[in-house]
Design an enzyme around this catalytic site. Structure first.
Site, mmCIF file in Angstrom:
data_model
loop_
_atom_site.group_PDB
_atom_site.id
_atom_site.type_symbol
_atom_site.label_atom_id
_atom_site.label_comp_id
_atom_site.label_asym_id
_atom_site.label_seq_id
_atom_site.Cartn_x
_atom_site.Cartn_y
_atom_site.Cartn_z
ATOM 1 N N THR A 1 -35.643 -13.669 -19.933
ATOM 2 C CA THR A 1 -34.571 -13.490 -19.494
ATOM 3 C C THR A 1 -34.653 -13.703 -17.949
ATOM 4 O O THR A 1 -35.896 -13.244 -17.376
ATOM 5 C CB THR A 1 -33.956 -12.290 -19.793
ATOM 6 N N ASP A 2 -33.624 -13.817 -17.128
ATOM 7 C CA ASP A 2 -33.883 -14.200 -15.882
ATOM 8 C C ASP A 2 -33.869 -12.794 -15.113
ATOM 9 O O ASP A 2 -34.378 -12.568 -14.042
ATOM 10 C CB ASP A 2 -32.699 -15.107 -15.133
ATOM 11 N N GLU A 3 -33.496 -11.710 -15.940
ATOM 12 C CA GLU A 3 -33.413 -10.402 -15.345
ATOM 13 C C GLU A 3 -34.684 -9.767 -15.037
ATOM 14 O O GLU A 3 -34.622 -8.846 -14.149
ATOM 15 C CB GLU A 3 -32.759 -9.370 -16.611
ATOM 16 N N TYR B 1 -34.258 -2.385 -20.045
ATOM 17 C CA TYR B 1 -34.196 -3.609 -20.785
ATOM 18 C C TYR B 1 -35.045 -4.811 -19.985
ATOM 19 O O TYR B 1 -36.052 -5.372 -20.745
ATOM 20 C CB TYR B 1 -32.782 -4.145 -21.120
ATOM 21 N N LYS C 1 -38.658 -6.418 -21.252
ATOM 22 C CA LYS C 1 -38.988 -7.925 -21.407
ATOM 23 C C LYS C 1 -40.154 -8.549 -20.329
ATOM 24 O O LYS C 1 -40.995 -9.366 -20.701
ATOM 25 C CB LYS C 1 -37.511 -8.760 -21.101
HETATM 26 P P1 NAD Z 1 -29.316 -10.194 -30.044
HETATM 27 O O1 NAD Z 1 -29.236 -8.919 -29.532
HETATM 28 O O2 NAD Z 1 -27.875 -11.098 -30.317
HETATM 29 O O3 NAD Z 1 -30.318 -10.651 -31.342
HETATM 30 C C1 NAD Z 1 -31.465 -10.089 -31.316
HETATM 31 C C2 NAD Z 1 -31.795 -10.259 -32.792
HETATM 32 O O4 NAD Z 1 -33.180 -9.686 -33.144
HETATM 33 C C3 NAD Z 1 -30.610 -9.437 -33.648
HETATM 34 O O5 NAD Z 1 -30.793 -10.434 -34.917
HETATM 35 C C4 NAD Z 1 -32.001 -8.328 -34.180
HETATM 36 O O6 NAD Z 1 -31.557 -8.037 -35.652
HETATM 37 C C5 NAD Z 1 -33.300 -8.755 -34.147
HETATM 38 N N1 NAD Z 1 -34.189 -7.813 -33.968
HETATM 39 C C6 NAD Z 1 -34.185 -6.678 -33.131
HETATM 40 N N2 NAD Z 1 -34.848 -5.832 -33.120
HETATM 41 C C7 NAD Z 1 -36.030 -6.455 -34.088
HETATM 42 C C8 NAD Z 1 -37.382 -6.145 -34.746
HETATM 43 N N3 NAD Z 1 -37.860 -5.293 -34.266
HETATM 44 N N4 NAD Z 1 -37.812 -7.118 -35.567
HETATM 45 C C9 NAD Z 1 -37.176 -8.008 -36.127
HETATM 46 N N5 NAD Z 1 -35.937 -8.536 -35.727
HETATM 47 C C10 NAD Z 1 -35.473 -7.662 -34.739
HETATM 48 O O7 NAD Z 1 -29.982 -10.915 -28.722
HETATM 49 P P2 NAD Z 1 -29.672 -12.439 -27.954
HETATM 50 O O8 NAD Z 1 -28.661 -12.469 -26.813
HETATM 51 O O9 NAD Z 1 -29.481 -13.468 -29.332
HETATM 52 O O10 NAD Z 1 -31.240 -12.528 -27.190
HETATM 53 C C11 NAD Z 1 -32.115 -13.269 -28.184
HETATM 54 C C12 NAD Z 1 -33.301 -13.284 -27.048
HETATM 55 O O11 NAD Z 1 -32.815 -14.208 -25.977
HETATM 56 C C13 NAD Z 1 -33.793 -12.046 -26.574
HETATM 57 O O12 NAD Z 1 -35.368 -12.018 -26.364
HETATM 58 C C14 NAD Z 1 -33.154 -11.896 -25.059
HETATM 59 O O13 NAD Z 1 -34.090 -11.031 -24.292
HETATM 60 C C15 NAD Z 1 -33.114 -13.286 -24.811
HETATM 61 N N6 NAD Z 1 -32.223 -13.813 -23.754
HETATM 62 C C16 NAD Z 1 -30.782 -13.506 -24.018
HETATM 63 C C17 NAD Z 1 -29.685 -13.659 -23.072
HETATM 64 C C18 NAD Z 1 -28.522 -13.466 -23.221
HETATM 65 O O14 NAD Z 1 -27.522 -13.801 -22.518
HETATM 66 N N7 NAD Z 1 -27.959 -13.034 -24.378
HETATM 67 C C19 NAD Z 1 -30.371 -14.539 -21.924
HETATM 68 C C20 NAD Z 1 -31.731 -14.801 -21.751
HETATM 69 C C21 NAD Z 1 -32.727 -14.402 -22.689
HETATM 70 P P1 TYD Z 2 -23.636 -8.371 -19.841
HETATM 71 O O1 TYD Z 2 -22.833 -9.144 -20.701
HETATM 72 O O2 TYD Z 2 -23.706 -6.840 -20.800
HETATM 73 O O3 TYD Z 2 -25.024 -8.954 -19.513
HETATM 74 P P2 TYD Z 2 -26.036 -8.563 -18.375
HETATM 75 O O4 TYD Z 2 -25.897 -7.025 -17.979
HETATM 76 O O5 TYD Z 2 -27.211 -8.748 -19.360
HETATM 77 O O6 TYD Z 2 -25.951 -9.641 -17.338
HETATM 78 O O7 TYD Z 2 -22.786 -7.926 -18.666
HETATM 79 C C1 TYD Z 2 -22.484 -9.065 -17.688
HETATM 80 C C2 TYD Z 2 -21.823 -8.508 -16.599
HETATM 81 O O8 TYD Z 2 -20.719 -7.887 -16.846
HETATM 82 C C3 TYD Z 2 -22.835 -7.389 -15.934
HETATM 83 O O9 TYD Z 2 -22.598 -7.439 -14.494
HETATM 84 C C4 TYD Z 2 -22.122 -6.134 -16.248
HETATM 85 C C5 TYD Z 2 -20.575 -6.498 -16.332
HETATM 86 N N1 TYD Z 2 -19.835 -5.749 -17.736
HETATM 87 C C6 TYD Z 2 -18.763 -5.087 -17.201
HETATM 88 O O10 TYD Z 2 -18.285 -5.154 -16.117
HETATM 89 N N2 TYD Z 2 -18.012 -4.416 -18.126
HETATM 90 C C7 TYD Z 2 -18.541 -4.601 -19.543
HETATM 91 O O11 TYD Z 2 -17.792 -3.517 -20.113
HETATM 92 C C8 TYD Z 2 -19.663 -4.958 -19.820
HETATM 93 C C9 TYD Z 2 -20.479 -4.865 -21.048
HETATM 94 C C10 TYD Z 2 -20.425 -5.657 -18.757
#
Ligand code: NAD
Ligand code: TYD
Length: 349
Positions: free
Chosen positions: A130-132, A156, A160
């Site tokens: 992630t970019d975070e 988090y 990561k």
């Molecule tokens: P998500 O929370 O929707 O899905 C995570 C999945 O991992 C779930 O299906 C969960 O059951 C599985 N999981 C969790 N713990 C596990 C374990 N111990 N063993 C096996 N499976 C397990 O997450 P997402 O949003 O789809 O993100 C997927 C990946 O992409 C993550 O690594 C996250 O850091 C990265 N990512 C997400 C975003 C975003 O905006 N959502 C952006 C950049 C990177």
């Molecule tokens: P989120 O979807 O949790 O992603 P991330 O924190 O990983 O960027 O949140 C996106 C943005 O929205 C973040 O600045 C936090 C804000 N946010 C709210 O203002 N209210 C909410 O209920 C949630 C879940 C997020």
């Protein structure tokens, strides 16, 4: 023929990646290893669950014996590692689960891959990050580059960041062929409604307040999830071993502005009087340590791998809203049980 292990394939992004690989590459066999935590949902993969080139395994990436057995059975050529605990607010409530899955789980996978891949030719361990990990941009003209120093600020992103360091360390120390990508905020179908966009859509639909942290001035760079899956496909096939690629939408929004656009779309779709959804906005206590701004410079992946986002934001938002409105059962299944408990802990005190 290639055998590929995808971890976390029942989650939001993972399910889009699994679907893309299963449908696009008939000569690949995809094994989806997922623990099915609260965020994993096999409903996300209904359309491909019977495909001949796909198999689901319920299990934990921290379970070394299981991961080892899978490597022995399938002799994987590649790993695409998405499994993680992914929600910042939950990492504030309970950091330990993030350390277990994101760090120990990743190192478990790295270890098993290292032990099995004595000949590394044609092998690749692709870690999705992630970019975070880069921290918070306080200056509006700065962008995250692949060379930006890590400065994670939430449990988090710290977990990561740690996993990214281990992946690079296994490349440097043991010669494990790896690639990493760091992506900005994703949105789209199948995202668990604890994250901003699906939470707002779901709350408007159910006439619940829309919680905006602080003043809503935090900025995120949004990318449609299918565009992220396409980037992962390209990096898996064309990425250079040992390299990192930033993936972003070049699409920055202040939270409050984005929520107002969503409110307008929801008013139209639900045929409500204009301005009705906006009345649900409620400014609530800010997230602890809330990162101000994330913004990706994705010129490296554009130049070297020829990837760029293809879905315009307005179109992606409409596709997303339509998906949630047409998949009421999916949403209602989630809006019960454990999720209710999390919601009251997070928002009602
Ligand atoms: P998500 O929370 O929707 O899905 C995570 C999945 O991992 C779930 O299906 C969960 O059951 C599985 N999981 C969790 N713990 C596990 C374990 N111990 N063993 C096996 N499976 C397990 O997450 P997402 O949003 O789809 O993100 C997927 C990946 O992409 C993550 O690594 C996250 O850091 C990265 N990512 C997400 C975003 C975003 O905006 N959502 C952006 C950049 C990177
Ligand atoms: P989120 O979807 O949790 O992603 P991330 O924190 O990983 O960027 O949140 C996106 C943005 O929205 C973040 O600045 C936090 C804000 N946010 C709210 O203002 N209210 C909410 O209920 C949630 C879940 C997020």
């Amino acid at each position: 023929m290639k055998n590929i292990l995808i971890t976390g394939g029942a989650g939001f992004i993972g399910s889009h990646v699994v679907r893309l690989f299963v449908n696009k590459y008939e000569d690949y066999f995809v094994v989806n290893l997922d623990k099915l935590t609260y965020a994993g949902n096999l409903e996300n993969l209904k359309d491909i669950e019977d495909a001949d080139n796909y198999s689901f395994v319920k299990g934990d990436i921290c379970d070394e014996k299981l991961v080892d057995e899978l490597f022995t059975k399938y002799e994987f050529d590649g790993v695409i590692h998405l499994a993680a605990e992914s929600h910042v607010d939950r990492s504030i409530l309970n950091p330990m689960e993030f350390i277990n899955t994101n760090i120990i789980g990743t190192v478990t996978l790295l270890n098993v891959a290292k032990n099995h891949w004595t000949d590394t030719k044609g092998k690749l361990f692709y870690h999705i990050s992630t970019d975070e990990v880069y921290g918070s941009l306080e200056n509006l003209t700065d962008f995250f580059l692949e060379s930006t120093s890590y400065d994670p600020k939430s449990p988090y992103s710290a977990a990561k960041a740690s996993s990214d360091h281990f992946v690079r360390a296994y490349n440097n120390t043991f010669g494990l062929p790896i690639v990493i990508s760091n992506c900005s905020n994703n949105y789209g179908p199948n995202q668990f409604p604890e994250k901003l966009l699906p939470l707002v859509i779901s709350n408007i639909k159910n006439n619940k307040t829309i919680p905006i942290y602080g003043k809503g001035e935090n900025i995120r760079d949004w990318l449609y999830v299918v565009d992220h899956a396409r980037a992962i496909d390209k990096i898996f096939h064309r990425g250079k071993i040992g390299e990192t690629y930033n993936i972003g939408g070049s699409n920055e929004w202040r939270n409050i502005d984005l929520v107002r656009v969503l409110c307008k779309i929801m008013d139209e779709k639900l045929e409500r009087e204009s301005g009705q959804s906006e009345k649900l906005i409620s400014f609530v206590k800010d997230r602890a340590g809330h990162d101000l701004r994330y913004a990706i410079d994705s010129s490296k992946i554009q130049k070297e791998i020829n990837w760029r986002p293809s879905v315009k934001f307005e179109e992606g938002l409409r596709l997303t809203v339509d998906w949630y409105l047409h998949n009421e059962k999916w949403l209602n299944n989630i809006l019960s049980g454990d999720y209710q408990q999390y919601y009251s802990e997070q928002y009602e005190n």
